[in-house]
Design a protein around this motif. Structure first.
Motif, PDB file in Angstrom:
ATOM      1  N   PHE A   1      32.657 -32.611  73.295  1.00 42.25           N
ATOM      2  CA  PHE A   1      34.016 -32.610  72.782  1.00 42.25           C
ATOM      3  C   PHE A   1      34.285 -33.910  72.027  1.00 42.25           C
ATOM      4  N   GLY A   2      35.309 -33.913  71.202  1.00 37.53           N
ATOM      5  CA  GLY A   2      35.765 -35.149  70.586  1.00 37.53           C
ATOM      6  C   GLY A   2      35.409 -35.335  69.129  1.00 37.53           C
TER       7      GLY A   2
ATOM      8  N   GLY B   1      33.002 -32.756  83.863  1.00 39.27           N
ATOM      9  CA  GLY B   1      32.291 -32.031  82.822  1.00 39.27           C
ATOM     10  C   GLY B   1      32.013 -32.810  81.570  1.00 39.27           C
ATOM     11  N   PHE B   2      32.233 -32.175  80.403  1.00 43.39           N
ATOM     12  CA  PHE B   2      31.931 -32.731  79.091  1.00 43.39           C
ATOM     13  C   PHE B   2      30.433 -32.939  78.886  1.00 43.39           C
ATOM     14  N   SER B   3      29.596 -32.187  79.604  1.00 36.34           N
ATOM     15  CA  SER B   3      28.159 -32.280  79.403  1.00 36.34           C
ATOM     16  C   SER B   3      27.508 -30.914  79.290  1.00 36.34           C
ATOM     17  N   TRP B   4      27.804 -30.053  80.257  1.00 38.08           N
ATOM     18  CA  TRP B   4      27.173 -28.743  80.315  1.00 38.08           C
ATOM     19  C   TRP B   4      28.228 -27.656  80.495  1.00 38.08           C
TER      20      TRP B   4
ATOM     21  N   LEU C   1      31.428 -40.252  76.909  1.00 39.63           N
ATOM     22  CA  LEU C   1      30.683 -40.297  78.158  1.00 39.63           C
ATOM     23  C   LEU C   1      30.941 -39.030  78.959  1.00 39.63           C
ATOM     24  N   PRO C   2      29.920 -38.521  79.648  1.00 38.48           N
ATOM     25  CA  PRO C   2      30.192 -37.447  80.612  1.00 38.48           C
ATOM     26  C   PRO C   2      31.108 -37.985  81.698  1.00 38.48           C
ATOM     27  N   ARG C   3      31.913 -37.132  82.269  1.00 38.16           N
ATOM     28  CA  ARG C   3      32.750 -37.561  83.374  1.00 38.16           C
ATOM     29  C   ARG C   3      32.640 -36.541  84.490  1.00 38.16           C
TER      30      ARG C   3
END
Length: 347
Positions: free
Chosen positions: A236-237, A162-165, A157-159
């Motif tokens: 990520f991940g 970040g972790f999206s863009w 999931l985005p948080r």
């Protein structure tokens, strides 16, 4: 009787069921959690017809012959390039036989990884459904601009941080001198397999940073297209789902180009190249025109800051939805932000 399939979509019968393959990068972790995931996929209209498990750590007795109702094909590979090499191998070898949706997942997805990532992980059916969304455009409220459905879905999931863009220019500076995590399975393999996998240096002088990797590992046309972006999606991940048309479509890499990428991350197991590739998957498999230029600028405008160090370098942090809308307005936002305000986001 055999199921009737739409040759274009891969859907079965009239119930909007979609065929899928699960590709597992396997080392040491127990895969009993996969039974529930396969059941949930079917409950939500995704039939996992095939599971390919790539075993790299030599534990042949640990690979299950069947998961739920899904027959398993096990492929034993040399332990190189972590899960990223596994996924590039699968795409390059099975390029012409890909399923309508493929779910790439690490064996540690529900058992290992960082504690913070475990809280953010998505069930496989959510990933598959997200990648298979029928909508081609998601209209935004302001300015009439749009964001296309990407056909790519990250497993985390985005948080808020970040972790999206990611800001492309800042992300391109990412580099690492080493990697040693508490959950790293390489610690518990032991024996000659572990020693052989660690026989190379983590760093590579040919790739001092992510941009150097892009310039050398990607085909020139792909790097040129990527470098024209202001921001890029990032995942990520090591777990994601992708629609087949995103691998086959216009502006996509050929099987031979995927093979070249696979070779570029096969130098050893714990190598910096695999960390570069982790930051590249979403940018390669999502459409280059995922968002229009005004939306790119508005996303950057709406971010509180851009990480400029560590593992999250380049990632946009704390994007505000309210500020994003105002950034899209012609009378305000990115165009009217002072250069000093924008520059401050990077520090």
């Amino acid at each position: 009787p055999p199921l009737n399939r739409d040759p274009a979509t891969g859907r079965i019968g009239s119930s909007n069921t979609t065929r899928a393959e699960i590709v597992v990068a396997f080392c040491t972790m127990d895969l009993s959690w996969m039974d529930k995931q396969v059941f949930e996929l079917r409950e939500h209209g995704i039939v996992a017809e095939k599971m390919t498990i790539y075993s790299k750590c030599g534990r042949r007795h640990s690979v299950p012959p069947k998961v739920g109702s899904v027959s398993v094909e096990t492929v034993y590979l040399r332990n190189t390039g972590r899960c990223d090499h596994t996924y590039a191998y699968h795409i390059s070898v099975h390029f012409n036989r890909l399923f309508p949706v493929t779910i790439f997942v690490k064996d540690s997805f529900f058992a290992g990884s960082y504690p913070t990532q475990r809280k953010m992980r998505l069930p496989l059916w959510v990933m598959a459904k997200s990648a298979l969304m029928d909508t081609t455009d998601i209209k935004l409220e302001a300015n009439g601009t749009s964001m296309r459905n990407s056909g790519f879905a990250c497993g985390l999931l985005p948080r808020k941080d970040g972790f999206s863009w990611a800001h492309l220019h800042t992300l391109a500076s990412f580099h690492a001198r080493g990697y040693k995590a508490q959950h790293d399975q390489q610690r518990i393999i032991g024996g000659s397999q572990a020693r052989n996998a660690q026989a190379v240096n983590f760093t590579n002088k040919a790739y001092p940073n992510l941009q150097a990797f892009w310039e050398r590992a990607l085909p020139p046309w792909s790097w040129k297209s990527l470098s024209s972006s202001l921001i890029v999606p990032i995942c990520f991940g090591g777990t994601f789902a992708v629609r087949r048309d995103r691998v086959w479509g216009n502006g996509s890499l050929t099987a031979g180009e995927w093979r070249s990428i696979r070779i570029s991350i096969s130098r050893g197991d714990n190598i910096v190249e695999s960390h570069y590739m982790e930051r590249t998957w979403a940018a390669l498999l999502a459409p280059r025109d995922l968002v229009e230029p005004p939306v790119e600028k508005a996303l950057l405008c709406a971010a509180e800051r851009v990480h400029n160090f560590g593992a999250l370098v380049g990632v946009l942090e704390n994007c505000s939805c309210g500020l994003f809308r105002s950034c899209l307005e012609p009378s305000g936002g990115y165009a009217n932000q002072s250069s000093s305000f924008m520059l401050a986001k990077f520090f």
